[in-house]
Design an enzyme around this catalytic site. Structure first.
Site, short mmCIF file in Angstrom:
data_model
loop_
_atom_site.label_atom_id
_atom_site.label_comp_id
_atom_site.label_asym_id
_atom_site.label_seq_id
_atom_site.Cartn_x
_atom_site.Cartn_y
_atom_site.Cartn_z
N GLU A 95 0.85 -1.21 0.00
CA GLU A 95 0.00 0.00 0.00
C GLU A 95 0.88 1.25 0.00
O GLU A 95 2.00 1.22 0.52
CB GLU A 95 -0.84 0.03 1.28
CG GLU A 95 -2.23 -0.53 1.15
CD GLU A 95 -3.24 0.52 0.68
OE1 GLU A 95 -2.89 1.40 -0.12
OE2 GLU A 95 -4.39 0.43 1.12
N ASP A 96 0.35 2.34 -0.52
CA ASP A 96 1.07 3.61 -0.43
C ASP A 96 0.84 4.27 0.92
O ASP A 96 1.76 4.69 1.59
CB ASP A 96 0.67 4.57 -1.58
CG ASP A 96 -0.84 4.77 -1.72
OD1 ASP A 96 -1.63 4.03 -1.06
OD2 ASP A 96 -1.26 5.65 -2.49
N PHE A 148 -2.60 15.97 3.96
CA PHE A 148 -2.76 15.30 2.68
C PHE A 148 -1.44 15.39 1.93
O PHE A 148 -0.88 16.48 1.78
CB PHE A 148 -3.90 15.92 1.87
CG PHE A 148 -4.36 15.01 0.78
CD1 PHE A 148 -5.31 14.02 1.03
CD2 PHE A 148 -3.81 15.09 -0.49
CE1 PHE A 148 -5.70 13.14 0.02
CE2 PHE A 148 -4.20 14.22 -1.50
CZ PHE A 148 -5.15 13.25 -1.23
N ASP A 155 -1.25 11.11 -5.43
CA ASP A 155 -1.77 12.20 -6.25
C ASP A 155 -2.89 12.96 -5.56
O ASP A 155 -3.44 12.52 -4.57
CB ASP A 155 -2.35 11.63 -7.55
CG ASP A 155 -3.67 10.92 -7.31
OD1 ASP A 155 -3.75 10.07 -6.38
OD2 ASP A 155 -4.64 11.22 -8.01
N ARG A 161 1.95 12.86 -8.99
CA ARG A 161 2.49 11.52 -8.71
C ARG A 161 3.98 11.44 -9.01
O ARG A 161 4.71 10.66 -8.43
CB ARG A 161 1.82 10.47 -9.62
CG ARG A 161 0.42 10.13 -9.26
CD ARG A 161 -0.01 8.89 -10.07
NE ARG A 161 -1.45 8.78 -10.15
CZ ARG A 161 -2.22 8.32 -9.19
NH1 ARG A 161 -1.70 7.96 -8.05
NH2 ARG A 161 -3.52 8.24 -9.34
P1 IMP Z 1 -8.04 4.87 3.63
O1 IMP Z 1 -9.06 3.93 3.08
O2 IMP Z 1 -8.72 6.07 4.25
O3 IMP Z 1 -7.05 4.25 4.55
O4 IMP Z 1 -7.28 5.50 2.43
C1 IMP Z 1 -6.39 4.80 1.69
C2 IMP Z 1 -6.21 5.37 0.31
O5 IMP Z 1 -6.62 6.75 0.21
C3 IMP Z 1 -4.77 5.35 -0.04
O6 IMP Z 1 -4.40 4.12 -0.62
C4 IMP Z 1 -4.64 6.52 -0.98
O7 IMP Z 1 -4.95 6.12 -2.29
C5 IMP Z 1 -5.69 7.50 -0.51
N1 IMP Z 1 -5.09 8.52 0.39
C6 IMP Z 1 -5.29 8.66 1.71
N2 IMP Z 1 -4.60 9.71 2.21
C7 IMP Z 1 -3.94 10.23 1.15
C8 IMP Z 1 -3.02 11.31 1.02
O8 IMP Z 1 -2.65 12.03 1.97
N3 IMP Z 1 -2.54 11.53 -0.23
C9 IMP Z 1 -2.88 10.78 -1.30
N4 IMP Z 1 -3.73 9.75 -1.22
C10 IMP Z 1 -4.25 9.48 0.00
#
Ligand code: IMP
Length: 179
Positions: A95-96, A148, A155, A161
């Site tokens: 995961e990122d 963020f 992105d 990106r």
């Molecule tokens: P979650 O489901 O809220 O944990 O969000 C996970 C996904 O949201 C990540 O895999 C990202 O694609 C996106 N995301 C969450 N926070 C960020 C951020 O700060 N920058 C970019 N993408 C984010």
């Protein structure tokens, strides 16, 4: 437009090299099936995998919960190929960023439904203060504050990106007012 750097390229490099050593020695008898969450984790996965022994390839799953801008829809959409070879396998999910945790939770249950025997998760970034559901993270590159972020594959509306570092995204007006 210039965004403040949160994690510089050299710091990312060093940490990814450390993670590659840990992950590369964690499964001596059982090579995991690597699954990367696109689009955001592609860059991290590429850099991690080229440092792993044998330079393994990975499979992909598309996940999205964000619409335009920086606000999550809260509902996770998954696009996973039916032929993902995870049945009876150990899976390493790449995961990122884990933010609320909903995406990771959804991925865990989807992979379990597909027959994965065991799942481990590695994420480049984690925002613990934003967590809404409890998810198990086996390796975390960096814990970051509630900002963020963009760059290194991540992105906002498909932009930024390509940045080589992780930066804090600020809307234009906020940058002007804050400067
Ligand atoms: P979650 O489901 O809220 O944990 O969000 C996970 C996904 O949201 C990540 O895999 C990202 O694609 C996106 N995301 C969450 N926070 C960020 C951020 O700060 N920058 C970019 N993408 C984010």
């Amino acid at each position: 437009m210039q965004f403040p750097t949160l994690i510089a390229r050299e710091v990312l490099n060093r940490r990814i090299a450390e993670l590659a050593v840990e992950v590369g020695t964690a499964f001596p008898d059982r090579p995991p099936c690597l699954v990367t969450v696109l689009e955001g984790a592609r860059r991290f996965a590429d850099e991690l995998c080229r440092r792993l022994p044998g330079k393994p390839g990975y499979h992909s799953i598309c996940a999205s919960s964000y619409g335009p801008g920086t606000v999550s829809f809260g509902k996770v959409e998954l696009l996973a190929p039916d032929e993902l070879p995870v049945r009876n396998r150990l899976v390493l999910l790449i995961e990122d960023i884990v933010d609320t945790g909903h995406t990771a939770q959804r991925l865990y249950s989807h992979l379990e439904d597909m027959g994965a025997e065991e799942i481990r998760l590695i994420t480049l970034l984690s925002k613990p203060s934003r967590r809404e559901v409890d998810v198990k993270l086996d390796w975390v590159g960096f814990e970051i504050p509630n900002e963020f972020v963009i760059g290194f594959g991540m992105d906002v509306d498909g932009k930024y990106r390509e940045l080589d570092h992780v930066a804090v995204y600020k809307e234009r007006n906020a940058m002007v007012e804050g400067s």
